[in-house]
Design an enzyme around this catalytic site. Structure first.
Site, PDB file in Angstrom:
ATOM      1  N   LYS A 129      30.500  42.411  46.673  1.00 60.90           N
ATOM      2  CA  LYS A 129      31.510  41.697  47.461  1.00 60.90           C
ATOM      3  C   LYS A 129      30.876  41.164  48.727  1.00 60.90           C
ATOM      4  O   LYS A 129      30.277  41.909  49.505  1.00 60.90           O
ATOM      5  CB  LYS A 129      32.614  42.666  47.854  1.00 60.90           C
ATOM      6  CG  LYS A 129      33.880  42.464  47.077  1.00 60.90           C
ATOM      7  CD  LYS A 129      34.913  43.405  47.620  1.00 60.90           C
ATOM      8  CE  LYS A 129      36.274  42.985  47.193  1.00 60.90           C
ATOM      9  NZ  LYS A 129      37.286  43.915  47.706  1.00 60.90           N
TER      10      LYS A 129
HETATM   11  C1  E4P Z   1      40.525  42.991  47.176  1.00 63.09           C
HETATM   12  O1  E4P Z   1      39.470  43.087  46.573  1.00 63.09           O
HETATM   13  C2  E4P Z   1      40.892  43.818  48.337  1.00 63.09           C
HETATM   14  O2  E4P Z   1      40.366  45.109  48.179  1.00 63.09           O
HETATM   15  C3  E4P Z   1      42.372  44.020  48.504  1.00 63.09           C
HETATM   16  O3  E4P Z   1      43.121  43.388  47.505  1.00 63.09           O
HETATM   17  C4  E4P Z   1      42.864  43.843  49.894  1.00 63.09           C
HETATM   18  O4  E4P Z   1      44.236  44.046  49.929  1.00 63.09           O
HETATM   19  P1  E4P Z   1      45.062  44.414  51.240  1.00 63.09           P
HETATM   20  O5  E4P Z   1      45.492  43.150  51.874  1.00 63.09           O
HETATM   21  O6  E4P Z   1      46.245  45.179  50.685  1.00 63.09           O
HETATM   22  O7  E4P Z   1      44.180  45.265  52.101  1.00 63.09           O
END
Ligand code: E4P
Length: 219
Positions: free
Chosen positions: A88
């Site tokens: 990521k």
């Molecule tokens: C995606 O890969 C993220 O981990 C996640 O969906 C972030 O979501 P949030 O806005 O609930 O923190």
């Protein structure tokens, strides 16, 4: 649509993977912190639980450091699981540079913190394997998050872009239905939302009444 689980909670991943519905996992530093486990503990186990892309985030801000960090993560994972790692990378110019190099080196990337169709387009151009638009955070900010999924799907379809779209920051089951109706490749869903997707009061009531009636006919 593929379903990824958005958590670093190993117990939840194990349980929900046993239902046969999981195609991958996404994590982020916040989810890792919530799990109460170290990064090393999570990576030692997570690849045994789900045979699909597992996203692990780098924290460096400069492209050469991101690349080094990404390669360091890959090196820690047993060879047989390396095909499942997706690194990521945040959506920044430095991030795009890192994506370009990692793509050339055959390492999958998931460009994260995407909040517009333009960002998704640029990440795809740089060679991202996945892009993660965060729709819940857009909703929280007073914008219609799902609108950018519609735009991204249209653009990627117009140009046969192979980068897969992960609908991220999902808050409730309607987000999942909307993502599937728009043809998103993947939804990454928190465990509590997956549990809500299973539940229906009429299912529970139906089971209860079948069991009650069975008592009347069984010998
Ligand atoms: C995606 O890969 C993220 O981990 C996640 O969906 C972030 O979501 P949030 O806005 O609930 O923190």
């Amino acid at each position: 649509m593929k379903i990824f689980i958005d958590t670093a909670d190993l117990q939840e991943i194990k349980e929900i993977a046993s239902w046969g519905i999981l195609d991958g996992v996404t994590t982020n530093p916040t989810l890792l912190a919530k799990s109460g486990r170290s990064f090393q503990e999570v990576i030692d186990t997570i690849f045994d639980l789900v045979d699909g892309p597992i996203s692990l985030e780098v924290l460096s801000e400069k492209s050469d450091e991101m690349i080094k960090e990404a390669k360091g993560i890959v090196a820690k994972i047993p060879q047989k699981y390396q095909k499942n790692i997706a690194i990521k990378i945040p959506m920044t110019p430095e991030g795009l540079k890192a994506v370009k190099t990692l793509c050339k080196d055959g390492i999958k990337t998931n460009v994260t913190l995407i909040f517009s169709a333009n960002q998704a387009l640029l990440a795809a151009k740089a060679g991202a394997t996945f892009v993660s638009p965060f729709i819940g955070r857009l909703d929280d900010n007073g914008q219609e998050g799902m609108k950018i999924i519609e735009e991204i799907m249209e653009i990627f379809c117009n140009y046969d872009i192979e980068t897969e779209v992960i609908v991220a920051s999902i808050r409730h089951p309607i987000h999942v239905i909307d993502a599937a109706r728009l043809g998103a490749d993947i939804a990454t869903i928190p465990p509590d939302v997956i549990r809500k997707m299973i539940k229906h009061p009429l299912t529970d009531a139906g089971i209860k009444s079948f069991l009650k009636d069975w008592e009347k006919v069984k010998k």
